[in-house]
Design a protein around this motif. Structure first.
Motif, PDB file in Angstrom:
ATOM      1  N   ARG A  77       0.308   4.166  -2.608  1.00 47.06           N
ATOM      2  CA  ARG A  77       0.028   5.575  -2.212  1.00 47.06           C
ATOM      3  C   ARG A  77       0.775   6.305  -2.904  1.00 47.06           C
ATOM      4  N   GLN A  78       2.102   6.752  -3.123  1.00 45.46           N
ATOM      5  CA  GLN A  78       3.156   6.891  -3.322  1.00 45.46           C
ATOM      6  C   GLN A  78       2.364   7.454  -4.629  1.00 45.46           C
ATOM      7  N   ARG A 105     -12.117   2.070  -0.328  1.00 55.23           N
ATOM      8  CA  ARG A 105     -10.562   2.703   0.351  1.00 55.23           C
ATOM      9  C   ARG A 105      -9.670   3.475  -0.184  1.00 55.23           C
ATOM     10  N   GLY A 106      -9.903   2.446  -1.204  1.00 53.62           N
ATOM     11  CA  GLY A 106      -8.225   3.543  -1.795  1.00 53.62           C
ATOM     12  C   GLY A 106      -8.462   4.706  -2.596  1.00 53.62           C
ATOM     13  N   GLY A 144      -0.308   7.001  -6.017  1.00 56.71           N
ATOM     14  CA  GLY A 144      -1.672   7.171  -6.764  1.00 56.71           C
ATOM     15  C   GLY A 144      -1.743   9.334  -6.490  1.00 56.71           C
ATOM     16  N   ALA A 145      -0.510   9.005  -5.567  1.00 55.58           N
ATOM     17  CA  ALA A 145      -0.325  10.549  -5.626  1.00 55.58           C
ATOM     18  C   ALA A 145      -0.157  11.262  -6.463  1.00 55.58           C
ATOM     19  N   PRO A 177      -6.484   1.717   4.418  1.00 55.08           N
ATOM     20  CA  PRO A 177      -5.893   2.967   3.752  1.00 55.08           C
ATOM     21  C   PRO A 177      -5.910   4.604   3.686  1.00 55.08           C
ATOM     22  N   ALA A 178      -5.568   5.255   4.182  1.00 50.83           N
ATOM     23  CA  ALA A 178      -5.413   6.592   4.716  1.00 50.83           C
ATOM     24  C   ALA A 178      -4.343   7.468   4.319  1.00 50.83           C
ATOM     25  N   TRP A 181       0.509  -1.016  -0.251  1.00 55.38           N
ATOM     26  CA  TRP A 181      -0.379   0.199  -0.152  1.00 55.38           C
ATOM     27  C   TRP A 181       1.243   1.366  -0.216  1.00 55.38           C
ATOM     28  N   ALA A 238     -10.147   7.959  -3.078  1.00 51.53           N
ATOM     29  CA  ALA A 238      -9.784   8.903  -2.753  1.00 51.53           C
ATOM     30  C   ALA A 238      -7.988   9.249  -2.553  1.00 51.53           C
ATOM     31  N   HIS A 239      -7.343   8.105  -2.809  1.00 51.08           N
ATOM     32  CA  HIS A 239      -5.899   8.290  -2.655  1.00 51.08           C
ATOM     33  C   HIS A 239      -5.214   8.679  -4.608  1.00 51.08           C
ATOM     34  N   GLY A 240      -6.475   7.851  -5.248  1.00 48.35           N
ATOM     35  CA  GLY A 240      -5.642   8.164  -6.224  1.00 48.35           C
ATOM     36  C   GLY A 240      -5.292   6.306  -7.067  1.00 48.35           C
TER      37      GLY A 240
END
Length: 342
Positions: A147-148, A205-206, A150-151, A341-342, A143, A208-210
């Protein structure tokens, strides 16, 4: 927002190949991980991703086999990992995170089908553990890298499911067949339903983080090792082998070549047409149709298949957000991990 399970008319279809759908896509600078990427549609997926410029990592239970299959294909890295061994999943993910690279594409492709009752060291039924729980843990551990990436732009996680999800919902009260008779097709169906629900849960869950998730029915592909636990008689009865025991290729009936079977995976991983459709279950390079009441009984199992069966679509229980949440909670409990995921 609920996922709309309704075709969008992509322009591709059952006969499209992996190279058809990835034509014109530029993945230079992108990093992908493909489980099971050294055989069958996984190998075809790796080749297509490389053709578009992606760097691809292939976690492998059988490293020598992976090295032989991927020999001569540059831009591909191989690492040891067994989806039934949680320590090896953690080790593979840790090595990747230590590299500091973002992860743009995660293709949860590896799987087993119609396995006789087998349990891993934890007592988990092998099909559920391999096809779902191992990939749940891998995605959780990766994750930070997802997320990295996805940003900075869209990231996609694609889980390979199957038309076989129609064999069973996820039985959350007894996922490991401890209190009910084991049936290898019900076990397979449960694991494939879990793949669809996992994509739905990860999107919720994910997104919103792309990080956007999709699940895929690749079609019925008999030119792979996935059929190794089926007899020739079963393959003939299911209509994928002819009377002489030869594989039938007919994309109009979802009987596909490996190249055609990899196409929907690649479409879900790369197509801009899917923007805003995260969480969808896809087939034939399009979003699958939600089946209506009564259609769910038309397929049967490989030994009880009914003539004229509806060979497409997705059942409501496999795209139920409440069921996705139940599976997420169950998976965390069984694995002893928290994946929020947050």
């Amino acid at each position: 927002m609920p996922v709309r399970q309704e075709p969008i008319v992509s322009g591709f279809g059952a006969a499209s190949t992996a190279l058809d759908v990835i034509a014109g896509i530029d993945l230079a600078g992108k990093v992908a991980i493909v489980t099971g990427g050294y055989a069958g549609i996984g190998l075809e997926t790796v080749r297509a991703l490389r053709s578009a410029g992606a760097t691809v990592l292939v976690p492998a239970r059988d490293v020598p086999k992976a090295q032989a299959a991927l020999a001569g294909l540059d831009g591909v890295e191989i690492g040891a990992m067994d989806l039934l061994d949680p320590a090896s999943i953690d080790a593979f993910a840790a090595d990747f995170l230590d590299s500091g690279r973002p992860l743009h594409l995660l293709i949860n492709n590896a799987g087993i089908m119609a396995h006789l009752l087998t349990r891993d060291a934890r007592g988990f039924e092998a099909q559920f553990a391999t096809n779902h729980l191992g990939h749940f843990q891998l995605t959780a551990r990766l994750w930070p890298a997802l997320r990295q990436a996805g940003a900075a732009g869209g990231v996609r996680v694609v889980s390979l499911s199957s038309l076989g999800h129609r064999f069973s919902p996820v039985v959350v009260e007894d996922p490991n067949f401890e209190r009910r008779d084991y049936d290898r097709w019900s076990a397979y169906g449960q694991s494939k339903t879990a793949n669809i629900l996992f994509a739905l849960g990860l999107e919720a869950r994910g997104g919103a983080h792309g990080v956007h998730a999709f699940s895929v029915h690749p079609g019925t592909i008999v030119d792979t090792d996935l059929k190794r636990y089926m007899t020739q008689e079963e393959l003939i009865a299911f209509g994928v082998f002819d009377a002489e025991g030869k594989a039938i290729h007919d994309p109009a009936r979802n009987l596909k070549t490996v190249a055609q079977g990899a196409a929907t995976t690649l479409w879900c991983a790369t197509s801009p047409q899917l923007e805003g459709h995260g969480g969808a279950y896809c087939e034939n390079c399009d979003i699958a149709q939600l089946l209506q009441p009564g259609e769910e009984a038309a397929l049967g199992t490989p030994t009880t298949r009914r003539p004229g069966a509806v060979m497409g679509g997705v059942l409501p229980y496999a795209v139920d957000p409440a069921a996705a949440d139940q599976l997420w909670t169950l998976s965390e409990r069984l694995l002893g991990i928290t994946f929020r995921p947050a």
